[in-house]
Design a protein around this motif. Structure first.
Motif, PDB file in Angstrom:
ATOM      1  N   ASP A   1      42.829  33.331  34.724  1.00  0.00           N
ATOM      2  CA  ASP A   1      41.803  34.414  34.324  1.00  0.00           C
ATOM      3  C   ASP A   1      42.178  35.161  33.217  1.00  0.00           C
ATOM      4  O   ASP A   1      41.122  35.282  32.216  1.00  0.00           O
ATOM      5  CB  ASP A   1      41.462  35.628  35.566  1.00  0.00           C
ATOM      6  CG  ASP A   1      40.823  34.943  36.790  1.00  0.00           C
ATOM      7  OD1 ASP A   1      40.706  33.841  36.783  1.00  0.00           O
ATOM      8  OD2 ASP A   1      40.788  35.806  37.752  1.00  0.00           O
ATOM      9  N   LEU A   2      43.376  35.292  32.867  1.00  0.00           N
ATOM     10  CA  LEU A   2      43.718  35.927  31.554  1.00  0.00           C
ATOM     11  C   LEU A   2      43.663  34.923  30.357  1.00  0.00           C
ATOM     12  O   LEU A   2      42.987  35.470  29.319  1.00  0.00           O
ATOM     13  CB  LEU A   2      45.341  36.324  31.648  1.00  0.00           C
ATOM     14  CG  LEU A   2      45.869  37.579  32.510  1.00  0.00           C
ATOM     15  CD1 LEU A   2      47.271  37.548  32.636  1.00  0.00           C
ATOM     16  CD2 LEU A   2      44.958  38.976  31.963  1.00  0.00           C
TER      17      LEU A   2
ATOM     18  N   GLN B   1      39.695  34.886  29.692  1.00  0.00           N
ATOM     19  CA  GLN B   1      39.458  36.300  29.132  1.00  0.00           C
ATOM     20  C   GLN B   1      39.659  35.875  27.874  1.00  0.00           C
ATOM     21  O   GLN B   1      38.878  36.462  26.787  1.00  0.00           O
ATOM     22  CB  GLN B   1      39.883  37.355  29.788  1.00  0.00           C
ATOM     23  CG  GLN B   1      39.446  38.732  29.214  1.00  0.00           C
ATOM     24  CD  GLN B   1      40.155  39.953  29.898  1.00  0.00           C
ATOM     25  OE1 GLN B   1      40.825  39.651  30.990  1.00  0.00           O
ATOM     26  NE2 GLN B   1      40.392  41.164  29.259  1.00  0.00           N
TER      27      GLN B   1
ATOM     28  N   PRO C   1      36.887  40.582  32.005  1.00  0.00           N
ATOM     29  CA  PRO C   1      37.888  40.914  32.878  1.00  0.00           C
ATOM     30  C   PRO C   1      37.599  40.683  34.293  1.00  0.00           C
ATOM     31  O   PRO C   1      36.367  40.602  34.574  1.00  0.00           O
ATOM     32  CB  PRO C   1      38.065  42.591  32.743  1.00  0.00           C
ATOM     33  CG  PRO C   1      37.542  42.831  31.262  1.00  0.00           C
ATOM     34  CD  PRO C   1      36.566  41.733  31.060  1.00  0.00           C
ATOM     35  N   THR C   2      38.547  40.357  35.303  1.00  0.00           N
ATOM     36  CA  THR C   2      38.193  40.110  36.685  1.00  0.00           C
ATOM     37  C   THR C   2      39.052  40.987  37.595  1.00  0.00           C
ATOM     38  O   THR C   2      39.902  41.486  36.909  1.00  0.00           O
ATOM     39  CB  THR C   2      38.594  38.412  36.889  1.00  0.00           C
ATOM     40  OG1 THR C   2      40.131  38.522  36.883  1.00  0.00           O
ATOM     41  CG2 THR C   2      38.046  37.690  36.066  1.00  0.00           C
TER      42      THR C   2
ATOM     43  N   THR D   1      42.700  40.213  36.738  1.00  0.00           N
ATOM     44  CA  THR D   1      43.284  40.737  35.477  1.00  0.00           C
ATOM     45  C   THR D   1      43.385  42.230  35.349  1.00  0.00           C
ATOM     46  O   THR D   1      44.237  42.655  34.611  1.00  0.00           O
ATOM     47  CB  THR D   1      42.442  40.262  34.313  1.00  0.00           C
ATOM     48  OG1 THR D   1      41.163  41.117  34.459  1.00  0.00           O
ATOM     49  CG2 THR D   1      42.244  38.539  34.378  1.00  0.00           C
ATOM     50  N   THR D   2      42.933  42.997  36.271  1.00  0.00           N
ATOM     51  CA  THR D   2      43.220  44.426  36.237  1.00  0.00           C
ATOM     52  C   THR D   2      44.025  44.904  37.594  1.00  0.00           C
ATOM     53  O   THR D   2      43.971  46.172  37.644  1.00  0.00           O
ATOM     54  CB  THR D   2      41.725  45.062  36.781  1.00  0.00           C
ATOM     55  OG1 THR D   2      41.169  44.572  37.690  1.00  0.00           O
ATOM     56  CG2 THR D   2      40.695  44.538  35.354  1.00  0.00           C
TER      57      THR D   2
END
Length: 466
Positions: A393-394, A397, A404-405, A408-409
């Motif tokens: 995901d990073l 992104q 952001p997902t 990723t947070t």
């Protein structure tokens, strides 16, 4: 009982059971890729898998020093469970709710690994019996109850606390006075999983070069004796072997862990033990143990042994010290006295990555394209999967393919960790810490007090765990 007949080393029992693979071809020379992954263990292979699934046109290269699964991925205890190193610290840094999200992601990860294994026809002897952790001293029971309460506070409402009688109905551990059980865990065969995952990754079109040690990682470059791979993204997925890379000697400490595997046990012994649910089994000692009942009815049991080699050195073939084999046998017999006469077929060791603050992390430096994941502190069988999906995901992104997902947070993303102390302070500290833990365990065995021994509390402070 003598251990003369015990196979010592040979990477691990899991490879003795499956056979050592023939290495894939090394890197033939300078090369390019969209993503270069350094390390062919669970982290690297899962990352390659999810990236290629998400973006099939990506040119992905995996570089592995020996062969896929040579390190911790092929030597661990086969615990697929929802533990994650550093969650309590992340709660302090980012708030309770953020840590709850992280824990929920780990709970879901157990099911994700089981799902993918089934989807890819990987038969890894997976059995979802959950995780049972026992206490057999007053101090351990107090810690177990506290641990149980904390896990519920982090959202594990399906966790169960059991007394002595209920524990014995599951597994008859001698002297056990209580246990806690979570359904978020499974037993598996580590090598069957890593072999199946490597095959699945190759089938997707990922290039894997084995017998290709990476000596140095720089932005957009992974240097090897056979050539350099250039890629916009270079991902370090080397866990306990990170110290072998140039400039990384003090990044993560390669902590040593050792295991034994018994011969196949007959029905008469299993009748005295129970363990019909095939839960993974741990305890609440400071120098803790971990075990599983294998698919072919052995007990595979591990613990720390000699915890650390001077200068962050790593072993070559998994050979472990005779004194460690005897210490692990003592734990086995203390837990299950009817195993006193059984043969220990195999003993081995391996290293796991330990950051200075004992927190697992996932990072992508968007200014350089360098990424990494690891520092699992022994909880990597499941955590590697969550780390890999997060790295996917990073990268998506960063490349503008998504925003952001939820992953990723999570609070472990981009966490900064200071380096370990130079030698000899590193060696003295780690060996002193585990000597203190063992001393505390011995004192708690004979103490009627429910409180944790002060020696262990001092060791926790030394380690930076609290």
């Amino acid at each position: 009982m003598s251990t003369v007949s015990t196979v010592n080393g040979g990477i691990s029992f899991w490879y003795a059971d499956q056979g050592t693979p023939t290495a894939r071809e090394p890197l033939p020379g300078d090369s390019t890729a969209d993503v270069c992954i350094v390390g062919g263990g669970y982290t690297g292979l899962w990352t390659a898998y999810y990236l290629k699934k998400a973006v099939p046109f990506l040119n992905i290269t995996v570089l592995e020093a020996k062969f896929c699964g040579y390190g911790a991925s092929g030597r661990n205890g086969g615990w697929l469970y929802n533990g994650l190193a550093g969650r309590d610290r992340y709660a302090k840094l980012h708030g309770h709710d953020a840590a709850v999200r992280l824990q929920k992601a780990m709970n879901d990860t157990v099911d994700e690994v089981v799902r993918v294994a089934a989807e890819e026809n990987i038969d890894a002897d997976i059995h979802q019996g959950g995780v049972l952790e026992v206490a057999y001293t007053p101090a351990q029971l107090a810690r177990l109850k506290d641990f149980h309460s904390v896990e519920i506070a982090f959202g594990e409402t399906d966790r169960v606390l059991r007394g002595a009688r209920e524990t014995a109905e599951r597994i008859r551990v001698t002297g056990a006075v209580g246990s806690t059980w979570t359904p978020h865990g499974a037993r598996l065969h580590p090598v069957k999983l890593v072999k199946g995952l490597a095959d699945a990754v190759e089938a997707l079109g990922v290039t894997i070069h084995e017998s290709t040690p990476v000596t140095e990682i720089k932005p957009k470059h992974a240097h090897t004796p056979y050539g350099t791979v250039r890629a916009p993204y270079i991902l370090r997925c080397t866990e306990g072997f990170t110290s072998g890379l140039k400039g990384q000697r003090r990044t993560w400490l390669p902590m040593n862990s050792s295991m034994i595997a018994t011969e196949r046990l007959p029905k008469e012994i299993w009748d005295t033990i129970g363990w019909d649910g095939r839960e993974t089994l741990g305890d609440m000692a400071h120098a803790y143990m971990y075990a599983q009942r294998t698919a072919d009815d052995r007990i595979a049991l591990g613990g720390r042994g000699v915890p650390y080699r001077y200068g962050s050195a790593t072993d070559n073939d998994g050979r472990t010290q005779p004194a460690t084999i005897e210490a692990l046998r003592d734990i086995l017999v203390r837990f299950f006295p009817t195993t006193a006469g059984v043969r220990i077929d195999h003993a081995w060791s391996g290293v796991l990555g330990v950051p200075r603050d004992w927190c697992a992390t996932v990072t992508l430096d968007r200014s350089t394209g360098l990424g990494w994941a690891g520092g699992y502190v022994g909880s990597g069988v499941a955590t590697t999967n969550l780390a890999a999906r997060t790295l996917r995901d990073l990268i998506q992104q960063d490349s503008g393919q998504s925003g952001p997902t939820d992953l990723t947070t999570l609070p472990w993303v981009d966490h900064k960790v200071r380096r370990w102390e130079p030698e000899p302070f590193r060696w003295i500290g780690v060996h002193g810490m585990y000597a203190a833990y063992r001393a505390a365990d011995r004192r708690e065995l004979t103490s009627p007090r429910p409180g944790t021994d002060p020696i262990a509390k001092a060791a926790d402070r030394l380690a930076g765990r609290h």
